[in-house]
Design a protein around this motif. Structure first.
Motif, PDB file in Angstrom:
ATOM      1  N   PRO A  13     -11.820  13.004  -3.242  1.00  0.00           N
ATOM      2  CA  PRO A  13     -10.812  14.016  -3.568  1.00  0.00           C
ATOM      3  C   PRO A  13     -11.446  15.140  -4.386  1.00  0.00           C
ATOM      4  O   PRO A  13     -12.611  15.041  -4.811  1.00  0.00           O
ATOM      5  N   ARG A  14     -10.717  16.205  -4.612  1.00  0.00           N
ATOM      6  CA  ARG A  14     -11.191  17.283  -5.487  1.00  0.00           C
ATOM      7  C   ARG A  14     -11.298  16.757  -6.908  1.00  0.00           C
ATOM      8  O   ARG A  14     -10.356  16.184  -7.437  1.00  0.00           O
ATOM      9  N   ILE A  15     -12.456  16.984  -7.527  1.00  0.00           N
ATOM     10  CA  ILE A  15     -12.658  16.450  -8.872  1.00  0.00           C
ATOM     11  C   ILE A  15     -12.603  17.530  -9.950  1.00  0.00           C
ATOM     12  O   ILE A  15     -12.469  17.235 -11.114  1.00  0.00           O
ATOM     13  N   ARG A  16     -12.732  18.798  -9.562  1.00  0.00           N
ATOM     14  CA  ARG A  16     -12.574  19.938 -10.458  1.00  0.00           C
ATOM     15  C   ARG A  16     -13.399  19.764 -11.737  1.00  0.00           C
ATOM     16  O   ARG A  16     -12.882  19.625 -12.833  1.00  0.00           O
ATOM     17  N   LEU A  17     -14.709  19.794 -11.549  1.00  0.00           N
ATOM     18  CA  LEU A  17     -15.640  19.622 -12.669  1.00  0.00           C
ATOM     19  C   LEU A  17     -16.648  20.768 -12.710  1.00  0.00           C
ATOM     20  O   LEU A  17     -17.080  21.264 -11.664  1.00  0.00           O
ATOM     21  N   LYS A  18     -17.022  21.148 -13.911  1.00  0.00           N
ATOM     22  CA  LYS A  18     -18.174  22.020 -14.112  1.00  0.00           C
ATOM     23  C   LYS A  18     -19.154  21.281 -15.007  1.00  0.00           C
ATOM     24  O   LYS A  18     -18.816  20.899 -16.139  1.00  0.00           O
ATOM     25  N   VAL A  19     -20.363  21.073 -14.499  1.00  0.00           N
ATOM     26  CA  VAL A  19     -21.375  20.285 -15.202  1.00  0.00           C
ATOM     27  C   VAL A  19     -22.538  21.194 -15.575  1.00  0.00           C
ATOM     28  O   VAL A  19     -23.033  21.963 -14.735  1.00  0.00           O
TER      29      VAL A  19
ATOM     30  N   LYS B 204     -16.988  20.047 -18.106  1.00  0.00           N
ATOM     31  CA  LYS B 204     -15.672  20.648 -18.308  1.00  0.00           C
ATOM     32  C   LYS B 204     -14.764  20.226 -17.174  1.00  0.00           C
ATOM     33  O   LYS B 204     -15.112  20.343 -16.001  1.00  0.00           O
ATOM     34  N   LEU B 205     -13.583  19.745 -17.525  1.00  0.00           N
ATOM     35  CA  LEU B 205     -12.622  19.283 -16.538  1.00  0.00           C
ATOM     36  C   LEU B 205     -11.691  20.413 -16.145  1.00  0.00           C
ATOM     37  O   LEU B 205     -11.342  21.272 -16.972  1.00  0.00           O
ATOM     38  N   GLY B 206     -11.287  20.406 -14.874  1.00  0.00           N
ATOM     39  CA  GLY B 206     -10.306  21.350 -14.400  1.00  0.00           C
ATOM     40  C   GLY B 206     -10.775  22.782 -14.365  1.00  0.00           C
ATOM     41  O   GLY B 206      -9.979  23.710 -14.294  1.00  0.00           O
ATOM     42  N   SER B 207     -12.093  23.010 -14.411  1.00  0.00           N
ATOM     43  CA  SER B 207     -12.634  24.362 -14.390  1.00  0.00           C
ATOM     44  C   SER B 207     -12.592  24.934 -12.988  1.00  0.00           C
ATOM     45  O   SER B 207     -12.862  24.220 -12.004  1.00  0.00           O
ATOM     46  N   GLU B 208     -12.246  26.190 -12.885  1.00  0.00           N
ATOM     47  CA  GLU B 208     -12.307  26.844 -11.591  1.00  0.00           C
ATOM     48  C   GLU B 208     -13.749  27.124 -11.235  1.00  0.00           C
ATOM     49  O   GLU B 208     -14.547  27.509 -12.073  1.00  0.00           O
ATOM     50  N   LEU B 209     -14.065  26.955  -9.964  1.00  0.00           N
ATOM     51  CA  LEU B 209     -15.423  27.294  -9.511  1.00  0.00           C
ATOM     52  C   LEU B 209     -15.544  28.799  -9.400  1.00  0.00           C
ATOM     53  O   LEU B 209     -14.628  29.474  -9.015  1.00  0.00           O
TER      54      LEU B 209
END
Length: 366
Positions: free
Chosen positions: A328-334, A361-366
């Motif tokens: 699923p979409r995990i919406r992460l920025k690493v 960071k969780l829920g970050s927009e790409l």
């Protein structure tokens, strides 16, 4: 002295010829230097060091990697404390290699297609425009599609995408020291890249099953994911981008190298790492067989180490595609940092990135 034929005057064939200490004829259906324009030409520092005289053709160095996976809404920002890769002027470097081959006394025959290869007892026959000619051994570096290699059972099964790229003017959030990659097995059915060249210029491209969709899809995807403004400024160019790995590099007195044998990094399709690492040990094996002997165990072990890296990279690429397809979409920025990114071994690079994570960071927009 033994006589060896090399089929193909791309970088694979030229490096093989340079490492052969015997009488060598290199056959090229077109002209040297034309193949290099198909490739992005980003190589690691180690690969650059192995390529003869390549340092003078290094155009730009990179110390960061930005990777986005739109299907997962995942973004990885990876910083290397020392530069890990550079942009190589492939066409100019291939012309330099061609001059070096001729400088060694080898013959470089242009517009000389090889139509067939037939192994014989004690030699190999090549069908040339003027007729059949006998050699003690042959190196097939014909590129893709591997017509001659496939006929001899040397070409492995590969997945071939069409890579299309162009020069572009790029502005926005462009870091001139970063490489940008959008890995998109579902949306693009391939991947896209932005390679900064300095002065607001970059190479922008994509690899997809249909070449007509690759460049346009890459521009749209990279513009959105990396917040860039991209204006294509040249005619598109490119070639095949392969995924696969070699099962064997030799059959009797016939050897294969480069795209003809899928000596490529499967995640990116890059072939210069393997070609630069294999050219010398493969040439030593060719000479041994051409003279009626066998390759040394040390020689075979060196070839085996490179093939192991390629196979590991292929398995990683296949596993990543399966994981992306089912996740699923995990919406992460690493964000991660390493001392020097391992650019040639993608499996090792992934482990580096995991161990070097600085923040998530969780829920970050790409």
């Amino acid at each position: 002295m033994c006589r060896v034929a090399v089929v193909g005057a791309g970088v694979a064939g030229l490096l093989a010829a340079l490492n052969l200490d015997c009488e060598v004829d290199v056959f090229e259906a077109a002209r040297p230097g034309l193949r290099g324009r198909r490739c992005t030409g980003v190589v690691s520092r180690a690969t650059l060091a192995r390529l003869p005289r390549a340092e003078r053709f290094a155009l730009q160095r990179y110390s960061a990697l930005e990777v986005a996976v739109p299907e997962l809404e995942l973004r990885l920002s990876l910083r290397s404390r020392t530069p890990f890769a550079c942009k190589l002027d492939r066409s100019a470097h291939e012309l330099e290699l061609a001059g070096m081959v001729e400088g060694r006394g080898h013959r470089l025959l242009q517009r000389a297609p090889v139509r067939a290869v037939k192994p014989r007892a004690g030699g190999v026959d090549l069908l040339l425009p003027a007729g059949w000619r006998r050699y003690d051994a042959v190196v097939l570096a014909e590129g893709y599609p591997p017509t001659l290699s496939r006929a001899l059972g040397l070409a492995p099964e590969t997945e071939a995408r069409v890579g299309v790229q162009a020069l572009a003017r790029v502005s926005g959030a462009l870091d001139p020291e970063a490489l940008y990659v959008a890995y998109s097995p579902r949306t693009l059915k391939g991947f896209a890249w932005v390679v900064p060249l300095g002065g607001g210029r970059a190479l922008v491209g994509g690899a997809a099953p249909r070449g007509l969709d690759a460049l346009g899809g890459a521009v749209k995807l990279c513009s959105r994911l990396f917040k860039l403004r991209i204006e294509v400024s040249s005619k598109p160019f490119g070639g095949y981008v392969l995924r696969g790995y070699p099962r064997s590099l030799a059959r009797g007195r016939v050897f294969a190298l480069g795209d003809a044998a899928a000596t490529v990094k499967s995640l990116s399709g890059g072939g210069l790492y393997a070609v630069s690492a294999l050219a010398k040990p493969l040439a030593e094996a060719v000479e041994a067989v051409a003279e009626g002997g066998r390759p040394s165990s040390e020689n075979l072990a060196e070839i085996g180490r490179v093939l192991k890296v390629l196979r590991r990279g292929y398995l990683l690429a296949e596993a990543l595609d399966r994981a992306i397809a089912s996740s699923p979409r995990i919406r992460l920025k690493v964000e991660a940092e390493v001392k020097e990114l391992e650019y040639d071994d993608h499996a090792a690079a992934l482990l580096q990135a995991i161990s070097g994570v600085k923040g998530v960071k969780l829920g970050s927009e790409l």
